[in-house]
Design a protein around this motif. Structure first.
Motif, PDB file in Angstrom:
ATOM      1  N   MET A   1       0.839  -1.199   0.000  1.00 50.06           N
ATOM      2  CA  MET A   1       0.000   0.000   0.000  1.00 50.06           C
ATOM      3  C   MET A   1       0.881   1.258   0.000  1.00 50.06           C
ATOM      4  SD  MET A   1      -2.952   1.548   0.210  1.00 50.06           S
ATOM      5  CE  MET A   1      -4.293   0.570   0.878  1.00 50.06           C
ATOM      6  N   THR A   2       1.840   1.317   0.934  1.00 46.50           N
ATOM      7  CA  THR A   2       2.581   2.558   1.196  1.00 46.50           C
ATOM      8  C   THR A   2       3.397   3.030  -0.013  1.00 46.50           C
ATOM      9  OG1 THR A   2       2.734   1.868   3.492  1.00 46.50           O
ATOM     10  CG2 THR A   2       4.215   3.629   2.817  1.00 46.50           C
ATOM     11  N   GLU A   3       3.419   4.338  -0.185  1.00 46.98           N
ATOM     12  CA  GLU A   3       4.209   4.975  -1.260  1.00 46.98           C
ATOM     13  C   GLU A   3       5.015   6.114  -0.646  1.00 46.98           C
ATOM     14  OE1 GLU A   3       1.407   6.242  -4.211  1.00 46.98           O
ATOM     15  OE2 GLU A   3       0.733   4.187  -4.608  1.00 46.98           O
TER      16      GLU A   3
ATOM     17  N   GLY B   1       1.571   7.534   3.362  1.00 50.33           N
ATOM     18  CA  GLY B   1       1.790   6.578   4.451  1.00 50.33           C
ATOM     19  C   GLY B   1       0.505   6.403   5.236  1.00 50.33           C
ATOM     20  N   THR B   2       0.373   7.190   6.319  1.00 47.15           N
ATOM     21  CA  THR B   2      -0.852   7.124   7.129  1.00 47.15           C
ATOM     22  C   THR B   2      -2.075   7.465   6.270  1.00 47.15           C
ATOM     23  OG1 THR B   2       0.456   7.827   9.032  1.00 47.15           O
ATOM     24  CG2 THR B   2      -1.933   8.027   9.239  1.00 47.15           C
ATOM     25  N   ASP B   3      -1.898   8.429   5.384  1.00 48.32           N
ATOM     26  CA  ASP B   3      -2.987   8.882   4.508  1.00 48.32           C
ATOM     27  C   ASP B   3      -3.043   7.996   3.261  1.00 48.32           C
ATOM     28  OD1 ASP B   3      -4.824  10.335   3.083  1.00 48.32           O
ATOM     29  OD2 ASP B   3      -3.476  12.017   2.641  1.00 48.32           O
TER      30      ASP B   3
ATOM     31  N   GLY C   1      -0.117   1.202  10.892  1.00 46.77           N
ATOM     32  CA  GLY C   1      -0.738   2.310  11.616  1.00 46.77           C
ATOM     33  C   GLY C   1       0.131   2.711  12.786  1.00 46.77           C
ATOM     34  N   THR C   2       0.596   3.967  12.760  1.00 49.08           N
ATOM     35  CA  THR C   2       1.440   4.465  13.856  1.00 49.08           C
ATOM     36  C   THR C   2       0.614   4.535  15.150  1.00 49.08           C
ATOM     37  OG1 THR C   2       0.777   6.740  13.394  1.00 49.08           O
ATOM     38  CG2 THR C   2       2.750   5.930  12.243  1.00 49.08           C
ATOM     39  N   SER C   3       1.296   4.757  16.270  1.00 54.22           N
ATOM     40  CA  SER C   3       0.567   4.873  17.554  1.00 54.22           C
ATOM     41  C   SER C   3      -0.418   6.041  17.502  1.00 54.22           C
ATOM     42  CB  SER C   3       1.554   5.068  18.704  1.00 54.22           C
ATOM     43  OG  SER C   3       2.324   3.899  18.838  1.00 54.22           O
TER      44      SER C   3
HETATM   45  C1  LIG Z   1      10.054  -1.652   8.324  1.00 52.66           C
HETATM   46  C2  LIG Z   1       8.772  -1.226   7.699  1.00 52.66           C
HETATM   47  C3  LIG Z   1       7.928  -2.179   7.131  1.00 52.66           C
HETATM   48  C4  LIG Z   1       6.748  -1.781   6.508  1.00 52.66           C
HETATM   49  N1  LIG Z   1       5.971  -2.714   5.866  1.00 52.66           N
HETATM   50  C5  LIG Z   1       4.937  -2.302   5.072  1.00 52.66           C
HETATM   51  C6  LIG Z   1       4.240  -3.220   4.224  1.00 52.66           C
HETATM   52  O1  LIG Z   1       4.503  -4.427   4.227  1.00 52.66           O
HETATM   53  N2  LIG Z   1       3.276  -2.735   3.402  1.00 52.66           N
HETATM   54  C7  LIG Z   1       2.932  -1.412   3.360  1.00 52.66           C
HETATM   55  O2  LIG Z   1       2.064  -1.036   2.585  1.00 52.66           O
HETATM   56  N3  LIG Z   1       3.569  -0.514   4.186  1.00 52.66           N
HETATM   57  C8  LIG Z   1       4.558  -0.936   5.021  1.00 52.66           C
HETATM   58  N4  LIG Z   1       5.224  -0.032   5.814  1.00 52.66           N
HETATM   59  C9  LIG Z   1       4.794   1.338   5.835  1.00 52.66           C
HETATM   60  C10 LIG Z   1       4.177   1.758   7.170  1.00 52.66           C
HETATM   61  O3  LIG Z   1       2.912   1.185   7.331  1.00 52.66           O
HETATM   62  C11 LIG Z   1       4.195   3.294   7.204  1.00 52.66           C
HETATM   63  O4  LIG Z   1       5.551   3.674   7.368  1.00 52.66           O
HETATM   64  C12 LIG Z   1       3.344   3.852   8.304  1.00 52.66           C
HETATM   65  O5  LIG Z   1       1.982   3.605   8.060  1.00 52.66           O
HETATM   66  C13 LIG Z   1       3.538   5.366   8.468  1.00 52.66           C
HETATM   67  O6  LIG Z   1       3.540   6.027   7.230  1.00 52.66           O
HETATM   68  P1  LIG Z   1       4.746   7.047   6.883  1.00 52.66           P
HETATM   69  O7  LIG Z   1       6.022   6.318   7.173  1.00 52.66           O
HETATM   70  O8  LIG Z   1       4.560   7.554   5.531  1.00 52.66           O
HETATM   71  O9  LIG Z   1       4.602   8.188   7.966  1.00 52.66           O
HETATM   72  P2  LIG Z   1       3.600   9.449   7.898  1.00 52.66           P
HETATM   73  O10 LIG Z   1       2.223   8.984   7.562  1.00 52.66           O
HETATM   74  O11 LIG Z   1       4.226  10.490   7.047  1.00 52.66           O
HETATM   75  O12 LIG Z   1       3.636   9.918   9.409  1.00 52.66           O
HETATM   76  C14 LIG Z   1       4.705  10.680   9.978  1.00 52.66           C
HETATM   77  C15 LIG Z   1       4.290  11.053  11.398  1.00 52.66           C
HETATM   78  O13 LIG Z   1       3.089  11.862  11.357  1.00 52.66           O
HETATM   79  C16 LIG Z   1       2.085  11.273  12.140  1.00 52.66           C
HETATM   80  N5  LIG Z   1       0.781  11.511  11.528  1.00 52.66           N
HETATM   81  C17 LIG Z   1       0.398  11.287  10.242  1.00 52.66           C
HETATM   82  N6  LIG Z   1      -0.883  11.597  10.072  1.00 52.66           N
HETATM   83  C18 LIG Z   1      -1.350  12.027  11.270  1.00 52.66           C
HETATM   84  C19 LIG Z   1      -2.606  12.487  11.751  1.00 52.66           C
HETATM   85  N7  LIG Z   1      -3.683  12.543  10.957  1.00 52.66           N
HETATM   86  N8  LIG Z   1      -2.715  12.840  13.054  1.00 52.66           N
HETATM   87  C20 LIG Z   1      -1.641  12.751  13.885  1.00 52.66           C
HETATM   88  N9  LIG Z   1      -0.420  12.326  13.493  1.00 52.66           N
HETATM   89  C21 LIG Z   1      -0.290  11.960  12.213  1.00 52.66           C
HETATM   90  C22 LIG Z   1       2.427   9.800  12.185  1.00 52.66           C
HETATM   91  O14 LIG Z   1       1.820   9.148  13.299  1.00 52.66           O
HETATM   92  C23 LIG Z   1       3.938   9.856  12.267  1.00 52.66           C
HETATM   93  O15 LIG Z   1       4.324  10.084  13.599  1.00 52.66           O
HETATM   94  C24 LIG Z   1       6.391  -0.427   6.497  1.00 52.66           C
HETATM   95  C25 LIG Z   1       7.223   0.533   7.097  1.00 52.66           C
HETATM   96  C26 LIG Z   1       8.396   0.133   7.677  1.00 52.66           C
HETATM   97  C27 LIG Z   1       9.301   1.200   8.266  1.00 52.66           C
END
Ligand SMILES: Cc1cc2nc3c(=O)[nH]c(=O)nc-3n(C[C@H](O)[C@H](O)[C@H](O)COP(=O)(O)OP(=O)(O)OC[C@H]3O[C@@H](n4cnc5c(N)ncnc54)[C@H](O)[C@@H]3O)c2cc1C
Length: 380
Positions: free
Chosen positions: A125-127, A131-133, A364-366
Motif C-alpha cells: 500500500m505505502t508509497e 503513508g498514514t494517509d 498504523g502508527t501509535s
Molecule cells: C520496516 C517497515 C515495514 C513496513 N511494511 C509495510 C508493508 O509491508 N506494506 C505497506 O504497505 N507498508 C509498510 N510499511 C509502511 C508503514 O505502514 C508506514 O511507514 C506507516 O503507516 C507510516 O507512514 P509514513 O512512514 O509515511 O509516515 P507518515 O504517515 O508520514 O507519518 C509521519 C508522522 O506523522 C504522524 N501523523 C500522520 N498523520 C497524522 C494524523 N492525521 N494525526 C496525527 N499524526 C499523524 C504519524 O503518526 C507519524 O508520527 C512499512 C514501514 C516500515 C518502516
C-alpha cells in the motif's frame, strides 16, 4: 469467561516455542547481521503449517484458529522478531484477504501455495507520498481489455524481496477517493513489475523492506481482488487483523527481553550478591512482567473476537497501541538491568530494543491507533 487455552492451542504454543528456542533463537543475531531470513527457515515455517495457521485445510492451511495464529506469532517473535513479521504480514495482509474476498479460482491458484508455505506474500500500500494517509496513493490501474495496467512506486514493503505473490493497491478512479481504490494480486514475474531499493533499517533487519516498481505492469483482470472500488475496505480489514499480529510480535519481543533480564539479574553479582536481590531491580522485573501479561491479554481478546466473528477493530487497535509501547518500555528496562553489557552486541537485548521500535510505526502508527480508538469512542 474462560482464560484457558484449548488442548490444540497449547499444542501449537508449545510446538512453536520449541521451534523458536531450537531453530530461531540460535540464528536470530546472525540473520540480523546478514539482513536476511534464511530460506531454510521459511521452508520450515511452511512445513510446520505456520504460513496458513487459521486457513482451512482444503485451501492448504493448518485449519486452526486465530488464537493459535496470534500465539504462534508471539512465540516466533520471541525467537526472532523479523521472522515474526514475515509470518504476520504474509498471513494477515495477504492470505487473509484472499481467503475472505478471493474467487474460488483465486483461492485455488494463490491461497493454496501461500497457505502451504510454498510461496511468501507481500502487501503493498505505502508509497513515498502516502503513508498514514493511504487514500492519497498515486499508483494507478487502468483497465485495458482483459488486463489492468498498473503504474507507480510502492516503498517500505515487508517481504518485498522474497515474495512470490503481491497484493498491490492502486487507484482505478482517483476522483472517487477511497471508493476509487482497488486491490490486485500480482505475481512476481508479471511484465512491468520489478523490485527496487532495499532499506537498511534500525531493527527487524533480517526481514526485507523493499521498493516495488510498476511500469505498465500488465495484470490480468481476473486478478482483481473483490470488486473494483473496494480496495480501501479490503485494506482496512487487513490492518484490523494485522494489528493483532503486530501486537503479538511486540509481546514476543518484550517476553524475550524480559526472560533475558531475569536470567542476567540472577547471575550478575554486584556488592557481593546477585543484582536480583536489589529491590530496584525486582520492581523493574515486576513491572515488566505485569505489562507483558496485560498486553498479551489484549491481543488474545482481539484474536478471540475475530475468531468468533464479532467486531474486533477497536480491540486490535488497543492491543497494537498498548503492546508496542510495552515492547519499548520492557526492552529499554531490560538493557538497564544489563547495565553496560546490555548496550553491547554480546547480549540480545540491544537487538530486542531495536526490533521493538517498528511496532509503534507499521500497520498504523501509535498516533493513528489513538485516532481510531478515539473516533470509535466518540461516534454516535
Ligand atoms: C520496516 C517497515 C515495514 C513496513 N511494511 C509495510 C508493508 O509491508 N506494506 C505497506 O504497505 N507498508 C509498510 N510499511 C509502511 C508503514 O505502514 C508506514 O511507514 C506507516 O503507516 C507510516 O507512514 P509514513 O512512514 O509515511 O509516515 P507518515 O504517515 O508520514 O507519518 C509521519 C508522522 O506523522 C504522524 N501523523 C500522520 N498523520 C497524522 C494524523 N492525521 N494525526 C496525527 N499524526 C499523524 C504519524 O503518526 C507519524 O508520527 C512499512 C514501514 C516500515 C518502516
Amino acid at each position: 469467561m474462560r482464560f484457558e487455552f484449548t488442548e490444540e492451542q497449547k499444542m501449537v504454543r508449545d510446538m512453536v516455542r520449541r521451534f523458536a528456542d531450537d531453530v530461531l533463537k540460535p540464528k536470530a543475531a546472525e540473520m540480523d547481521k546478514e539482513c536476511k531470513i534464511y530460506p531454510e527457515i521459511i521452508k520450515q515455517l511452511g512445513e510446520l503449517g505456520l504460513l496458513g495457521v487459521y486457513i482451512p485445510e482444503e485451501y492448504g492451511g493448518a485449519g486452526m484458529d486465530v488464537i493459535c495464529y496470534a500465539t504462534a506469532v508471539e512465540e516466533i517473535s520471541r525467537g526472532c522478531a523479523s521472522t515474526g513479521i514475515l509470518v504476520s504480514a504474509h498471513t494477515s495482509l495477504v492470505v487473509d484477504p484472499i481467503y475472505h474476498y478471493g474467487t474460488e479460482e483465486q483461492k485455488r491458484k494463490y491461497l493454496v501455495p501461500l497457505a502451504k508455505g510454498e510461496k511468501v506474500a507481500a502487501h503493498a500500500m505505502t508509497e513515498p507520498g502516502a503513508g498514514t494517509d493511504v487514500v492519497s496513493i498515486s499508483t494507478t490501474a487502468k483497465r485495458e481489455g482483459d488486463y489492468y495496467i498498473l503504474n507507480g512506486t510502492k516503498h517500505f514493503i515487508t517481504n518485498g524481496a522474497e515474495a512470490g505473490i503481491y497484493l498491490i493497491f492502486a487507484m482505478t478512479d482517483k476522483e472517487k477517493r477511497h471508493k476509487g481504490m482497488s486491490a490486485f494480486i500480482v505475481e512476481r514475474d508479471t511484465p512491468g513489475f520489478s523490485i527496487g531499493k532495499l532499506e537498511h533499517k534500525l531493527g527487524i533487519r533480517a526481514t526485507s523492506t523493499a521498493e516495488l516498481i510498476l511500469e505498465n505492469c500488465k495484470v490480468p483482470a481476473d486478478n482483481l481482488l473483490g470488486e473494483e472500488g473496494r480496495g480501501f475496505y479490503i485494506a482496512m480489514d487487513c490492518y484490523d487483523g494485522g494489528r493483532i499480529g503486530v501486537a503479538a510480535q511486540a509481546v514476543g519481543i518484550a517476553q524475550a527481553a524480559y526472560e533475558e533480564a531475569v536470567e542476567f539479574a540472577k547471575t550478575r553479582i554486584q556488592f557481593g550478591q546477585p543484582i536480583a536481590k536489589f529491590q530496584a531491580i525486582q520492581f523493574k522485573l515486576a513491572d515488566m512482567a505485569t505489562m507483558i501479561e496485560a498486553a498479551r491479554l489484549l491481543y488474545l481478546k482481539a484474536a478471540w473476537l475475530k475468531q468468533e466473528g464479532k467486531p474486533y477493530y477497536q480491540l486490535s487497535a488497543m492491543a497494537k497501541l498498548f503492546a508496542s509501547e510495552v515492547a519499548m518500555d520492557v526492552t529499554r528496562e531490560a538493557i538497564q538491568i544489563h547495565g553496560g553489557y546490555g548496550y553491547t552486541e554480546d547480549y540480545s537485548v540491544e537487538r530486542h530494543y531495536r526490533d521493538a521500535k517498528i511496532t509503534e510505526i507499521y500497520e498504523g502508527t501509535s498516533e493513528a491507533q489513538r485516532l481510531t480508538i478515539a473516533r470509535n469512542l466518540l461516534k454516535g
